[in-house]
Design a protein around this motif. Structure first.
Motif, PDB file in Angstrom:
ATOM      1  N   PHE A 108      36.513  51.931  46.717  1.00 14.56           N
ATOM      2  CA  PHE A 108      35.970  50.696  46.161  1.00 14.56           C
ATOM      3  C   PHE A 108      36.910  49.566  46.540  1.00 14.56           C
ATOM      4  O   PHE A 108      38.130  49.758  46.574  1.00 14.56           O
ATOM      5  CB  PHE A 108      35.891  50.756  44.627  1.00 14.56           C
ATOM      6  N   ILE A 109      36.336  48.408  46.825  1.00 16.32           N
ATOM      7  CA  ILE A 109      37.143  47.227  47.066  1.00 16.32           C
ATOM      8  C   ILE A 109      36.753  46.156  46.055  1.00 16.32           C
ATOM      9  O   ILE A 109      35.644  46.161  45.530  1.00 16.32           O
ATOM     10  CB  ILE A 109      36.990  46.679  48.504  1.00 16.32           C
ATOM     11  N   ALA A 110      37.679  45.260  45.811  1.00 18.02           N
ATOM     12  CA  ALA A 110      37.425  44.073  45.002  1.00 18.02           C
ATOM     13  C   ALA A 110      37.481  42.888  45.952  1.00 18.02           C
ATOM     14  O   ALA A 110      38.445  42.738  46.704  1.00 18.02           O
ATOM     15  CB  ALA A 110      38.493  43.926  43.915  1.00 18.02           C
ATOM     16  N   LYS A 111      36.423  42.085  45.923  1.00 16.56           N
ATOM     17  CA  LYS A 111      36.361  40.911  46.795  1.00 16.56           C
ATOM     18  C   LYS A 111      36.274  39.647  45.943  1.00 16.56           C
ATOM     19  O   LYS A 111      35.531  39.596  44.968  1.00 16.56           O
ATOM     20  CB  LYS A 111      35.149  40.987  47.722  1.00 16.56           C
ATOM     21  N   ASP A 112      37.041  38.656  46.341  1.00 14.62           N
ATOM     22  CA  ASP A 112      36.961  37.314  45.767  1.00 14.62           C
ATOM     23  C   ASP A 112      36.370  36.461  46.878  1.00 14.62           C
ATOM     24  O   ASP A 112      37.073  36.078  47.811  1.00 14.62           O
ATOM     25  CB  ASP A 112      38.349  36.833  45.353  1.00 14.62           C
ATOM     26  N   GLY A 113      35.080  36.250  46.829  1.00 13.64           N
ATOM     27  CA  GLY A 113      34.383  35.626  47.952  1.00 13.64           C
ATOM     28  C   GLY A 113      34.384  36.605  49.107  1.00 13.64           C
ATOM     29  O   GLY A 113      33.971  37.759  48.964  1.00 13.64           O
ATOM     30  N   ASP A 114      34.906  36.166  50.255  1.00 13.12           N
ATOM     31  CA  ASP A 114      34.978  37.043  51.434  1.00 13.12           C
ATOM     32  C   ASP A 114      36.302  37.794  51.543  1.00 13.12           C
ATOM     33  O   ASP A 114      36.490  38.599  52.451  1.00 13.12           O
ATOM     34  CB  ASP A 114      34.776  36.219  52.713  1.00 13.12           C
TER      35      ASP A 114
ATOM     36  N   LEU B 128      38.375  48.122  39.135  1.00 12.13           N
ATOM     37  CA  LEU B 128      38.463  49.139  40.187  1.00 12.13           C
ATOM     38  C   LEU B 128      38.641  50.532  39.573  1.00 12.13           C
ATOM     39  O   LEU B 128      38.030  51.503  40.029  1.00 12.13           O
ATOM     40  CB  LEU B 128      39.618  48.828  41.135  1.00 12.13           C
ATOM     41  N   MET B 129      39.469  50.628  38.548  1.00 14.65           N
ATOM     42  CA  MET B 129      39.694  51.916  37.894  1.00 14.65           C
ATOM     43  C   MET B 129      38.399  52.423  37.260  1.00 14.65           C
ATOM     44  O   MET B 129      38.035  53.598  37.426  1.00 14.65           O
ATOM     45  CB  MET B 129      40.787  51.798  36.837  1.00 14.65           C
ATOM     46  N   GLN B 130      37.682  51.569  36.548  1.00 17.08           N
ATOM     47  CA  GLN B 130      36.444  51.992  35.892  1.00 17.08           C
ATOM     48  C   GLN B 130      35.395  52.435  36.915  1.00 17.08           C
ATOM     49  O   GLN B 130      34.702  53.436  36.702  1.00 17.08           O
ATOM     50  CB  GLN B 130      35.906  50.885  34.991  1.00 17.08           C
ATOM     51  N   ALA B 131      35.294  51.708  38.018  1.00 20.05           N
ATOM     52  CA  ALA B 131      34.345  52.093  39.066  1.00 20.05           C
ATOM     53  C   ALA B 131      34.706  53.469  39.623  1.00 20.05           C
ATOM     54  O   ALA B 131      33.836  54.331  39.808  1.00 20.05           O
ATOM     55  CB  ALA B 131      34.317  51.051  40.175  1.00 20.05           C
ATOM     56  N   SER B 132      35.987  53.699  39.877  1.00 21.81           N
ATOM     57  CA  SER B 132      36.439  54.976  40.433  1.00 21.81           C
ATOM     58  C   SER B 132      36.230  56.118  39.442  1.00 21.81           C
ATOM     59  O   SER B 132      35.742  57.189  39.816  1.00 21.81           O
ATOM     60  CB  SER B 132      37.919  54.886  40.827  1.00 21.81           C
ATOM     61  N   LEU B 133      36.593  55.904  38.180  1.00 19.40           N
ATOM     62  CA  LEU B 133      36.392  56.944  37.169  1.00 19.40           C
ATOM     63  C   LEU B 133      34.915  57.287  37.033  1.00 19.40           C
ATOM     64  O   LEU B 133      34.557  58.445  36.802  1.00 19.40           O
ATOM     65  CB  LEU B 133      36.965  56.500  35.814  1.00 19.40           C
TER      66      LEU B 133
END
Length: 161
Positions: free
Chosen positions: A58-64, A104-109
């Motif tokens: 999973f990645i976190a994006k702020d805009g691009d 990110l942690m919640q998405a991965s869990l």
């Protein structure tokens, strides 16, 4: 700040993940990990790793801009059975405390269908240990020594559902 958490897909996102990997190590581990190791961890090496292992990310994006990532999967050795693992989670320093790491942690869990999730963290990385504790992980007493241009200890943390 408009943060989107998503599965990593494009080459541009993979390069963004590589930058976060490289930059996070340079910022978080200065004075903790041997400087020779940090100097040898180039953006090119991080890109090689990112392109070699793009799955379960999973990645976190702020805009691009990629500002964080988490990788996960089945626990990597036979010591724990029926367990998942958070292999890595990194967020750019400017985003500390913003909730990006938690997301990110919640998405991965959410992707790990195991009763127990483990992760390894450098023993001297108190900030990360406190973050993982806030996410529900607890130290289980397991330690390993690894060599990053010199010996350093990792500790294992466990999350039980």
């Amino acid at each position: 700040m408009n943060i989107e958490i998503k599965k990593m897909k494009s080459d541009e996102e993979i390069r963004g993940k590589a930058y976060v990997h490289w930059k996070s190590w340079q910022d978080a581990y200065k004075g903790v990990v041997a400087q020779d190791y940090l100097d040898g961890l180039t953006i090119e090496k991080c890109e090689d790793i990112a392109f070699k292992f793009p799955e379960n990310t999973f990645i976190a994006k702020d805009g691009d801009k990629v500002v964080g990532f988490a990788t996960y999967g089945k626990y990597r050795n036979d010591e724990l059975t029926d367990a998942g693992e958070i292999y890595a989670i990194y967020v750019l320093e400017d985003y500390y405390g913003s909730g990006v790491g938690q997301s990110l942690m919640q998405a991965s869990l959410g992707e790990l269908d195991y009763p127990m999730i483990a992760l390894w963290v450098l023993k001297e990385n108190g900030r990360a240990i406190r973050f993982y504790e806030k996410c529900g992980f607890q130290l289980d007493g397991r330690e390993e020594e690894i060599n990053l241009c010199g010996p350093i200890k990792e500790v294992r943390m466990i999350f039980e559902r």
